[in-house]
Scaffold this active site. Sequence first.
Site, PDB file in Angstrom:
ATOM      1  N   TYR A  48       0.847  -1.203   0.000  1.00  0.00           N
ATOM      2  CA  TYR A  48       0.000   0.000   0.000  1.00  0.00           C
ATOM      3  C   TYR A  48       0.875   1.243   0.000  1.00  0.00           C
ATOM      4  O   TYR A  48       1.862   1.305   0.728  1.00  0.00           O
ATOM      5  CB  TYR A  48      -0.913   0.025   1.239  1.00  0.00           C
ATOM      6  N   GLU A  50      -0.575   4.840  -0.563  1.00  0.00           N
ATOM      7  CA  GLU A  50      -1.411   6.016  -0.844  1.00  0.00           C
ATOM      8  C   GLU A  50      -0.590   7.298  -0.758  1.00  0.00           C
ATOM      9  O   GLU A  50       0.212   7.461   0.166  1.00  0.00           O
ATOM     10  CB  GLU A  50      -2.569   6.106   0.155  1.00  0.00           C
ATOM     11  N   ASP A 194      -8.011  12.741 -25.552  1.00  0.00           N
ATOM     12  CA  ASP A 194      -8.057  11.365 -25.032  1.00  0.00           C
ATOM     13  C   ASP A 194      -7.529  10.461 -26.143  1.00  0.00           C
ATOM     14  O   ASP A 194      -8.243  10.103 -27.066  1.00  0.00           O
ATOM     15  CB  ASP A 194      -9.499  11.015 -24.654  1.00  0.00           C
ATOM     16  N   THR A 220      -5.078   5.487 -21.937  1.00  0.00           N
ATOM     17  CA  THR A 220      -4.954   4.177 -21.310  1.00  0.00           C
ATOM     18  C   THR A 220      -3.558   3.673 -21.656  1.00  0.00           C
ATOM     19  O   THR A 220      -2.917   4.148 -22.597  1.00  0.00           O
ATOM     20  CB  THR A 220      -6.000   3.188 -21.841  1.00  0.00           C
ATOM     21  N   LYS A 223      -3.621  -0.300 -24.588  1.00  0.00           N
ATOM     22  CA  LYS A 223      -4.058  -0.454 -25.980  1.00  0.00           C
ATOM     23  C   LYS A 223      -2.817  -0.443 -26.885  1.00  0.00           C
ATOM     24  O   LYS A 223      -1.937  -1.262 -26.694  1.00  0.00           O
ATOM     25  CB  LYS A 223      -5.118   0.584 -26.296  1.00  0.00           C
ATOM     26  N   ARG A 229      -3.014  -2.868 -17.975  1.00  0.00           N
ATOM     27  CA  ARG A 229      -4.299  -2.167 -17.904  1.00  0.00           C
ATOM     28  C   ARG A 229      -4.144  -1.041 -16.900  1.00  0.00           C
ATOM     29  O   ARG A 229      -3.862  -1.284 -15.717  1.00  0.00           O
ATOM     30  CB  ARG A 229      -5.421  -3.095 -17.471  1.00  0.00           C
TER      31      ARG A 229
HETATM   32  C1  LIG Z   1     -10.598   2.604 -23.780  1.00  0.00           C
HETATM   33  C2  LIG Z   1     -10.939   4.036 -23.669  1.00  0.00           C
HETATM   34  C3  LIG Z   1     -11.270   4.633 -22.433  1.00  0.00           C
HETATM   35  C4  LIG Z   1     -11.530   3.858 -21.171  1.00  0.00           C
HETATM   36  O1  LIG Z   1     -10.611   3.013 -20.741  1.00  0.00           O
HETATM   37  P1  LIG Z   1     -10.951   1.827 -19.692  1.00  0.00           P
HETATM   38  O2  LIG Z   1      -9.604   1.425 -19.266  1.00  0.00           O
HETATM   39  O3  LIG Z   1     -11.709   0.804 -20.465  1.00  0.00           O
HETATM   40  O4  LIG Z   1     -11.759   2.423 -18.602  1.00  0.00           O
HETATM   41  C5  LIG Z   1     -11.478   5.995 -22.402  1.00  0.00           C
HETATM   42  N1  LIG Z   1     -11.393   6.726 -23.527  1.00  0.00           N
HETATM   43  C6  LIG Z   1     -11.120   6.188 -24.722  1.00  0.00           C
HETATM   44  C7  LIG Z   1     -11.044   7.055 -25.926  1.00  0.00           C
HETATM   45  C8  LIG Z   1     -10.899   4.824 -24.837  1.00  0.00           C
HETATM   46  O5  LIG Z   1     -10.656   4.292 -26.034  1.00  0.00           O
END
Ligand SMILES: *Cc1c(COP(=O)(O)O)cnc(C)c1O
Length: 441
Positions: A48, A50, A194, A220, A223, A229
């Site tokens: 932990y 925080e 994003d 994220t 991807k 993750r």
């Molecule tokens: C995948 C994605 C998210 C969310 O990600 P999670 O890890 O699934 O919560 C947010 N914005 C965009 C554009 C995404 O492609």
Amino acid sequence: MAIIKTDIHELIDQEEQRQLRKIGLIPSENNGSPEMHDVLSSCLSNKYSEGYEGRRYYEGSQVIDQIEYQARTRIMSLFGVPYVNVQPYSGSPANSAIYFALMEPGDTLMGLKLAMGGHLTHGHPNVTFSGKYFNAVQYGVDDRARIDFDEVRALAKKHKPKVLIAGNTAYPFEMDFKKFRDIADEAGAWLVADISHVTGLVVGGEHPDPVPYADVIMSTTHKTFRGPRGAMIMVTERGMERDPSLGKKIDSAIIPGLQGGPHNATTAAIAIAAEQAARPEFTEYAKQIRRNADALAASLKDRGVKLVGDGTETHLMVVDLTSYSDGLGTQVAYAMDVAGMYANRNTVPHEPCSPFYPSGIRLGTPLVTTRGMKEPEMEQIGEWIARVIDRVKDHTMPEDKTKRSAFVKEFRATADADSVLLGIEKEVAELTAKFPLFQWL
Ligand SMILES: *Cc1c(COP(=O)(O)O)cnc(C)c1O
């Protein structure tokens, strides 16, 4: 101590066999490196911590501090930004943190409609926090399936959003961040990019870079970035100039605002992924993702399969099945899985059927590229997908909504036993046997 294998290990083995045997075409999925996975399952999970480096609420965080420092500084130098937070649990909580840092409840936020390629967290009405706690205004795409900047400008002028989001999850084209910047400036909005889907392409120089234009960037890490993750929030020089306390605001929005202890194994895995993404081999990987996407798109189009916007400039494309019948996405996605290729059903712009039974299929090349597949394999995958579509195209979704779920159940039973689909599955397995889950190109 030796590991005692349980029924859960047995299930994990089954999942590994599935991933090895099938072709993964979901554009948000990727296979991480063995080093990344090793770190992810380490003792770091036990701790932990925080808070932030040098100011934790828990003792014993000396090593964690160094790991988080490495993750942050590697990301900052990779993207050329003065601030990053690597603690968000995933993309959706990261977007929440950004909104809480930049807005008050009820403030206006603008994003791309879900049905046209936006993400749930970009202000999708009624069912999401982003649409409930904020006044969400949504823009769409034009009849070429490109972002309609006239509409974005008109809506921004009228609604004066606090936050304008440039990002997407099912949009096959490059984002013009400069145009978004100009509109954000006219409206006095924060520009949040994003780039969850395209981060790896941005790093590899295969997608426009939002850093010169955006104030805040969210991505994220699992991807195209090919890490664990998780997610990261960056503030650019530009964002810091506008509000020097922006980084602090985001830190506090994460903890105490939204989260407790950071996932330290994830943090370490982000540091590993950042080092890998800085390698020349990763640039080659990003280039091959693009070449593979072009090759897959060409293979499909050569066989008369239509794509939303007629192609791709990124790692993904959306097959438009409306020329066969509305609502065919469910059948095609299911049949593809029977045939050894998994993808997800997806809405097409101006979806004529329903979000649950949509008329498209979303395909992406990050995962197959990680496995080492190249243009000849993409040509073959396109041929298989076209064969699957041809096999199921006459199984039309009933117009009567009350009959749809029974229809799908019956369709699945038919597909499960279909000799053509099962024949393709055997061909697929012969190909995938030659490709590991991960390799450097
Ligand atoms: C995948 C994605 C998210 C969310 O990600 P999670 O890890 O699934 O919560 C947010 N914005 C965009 C554009 C995404 O492609």
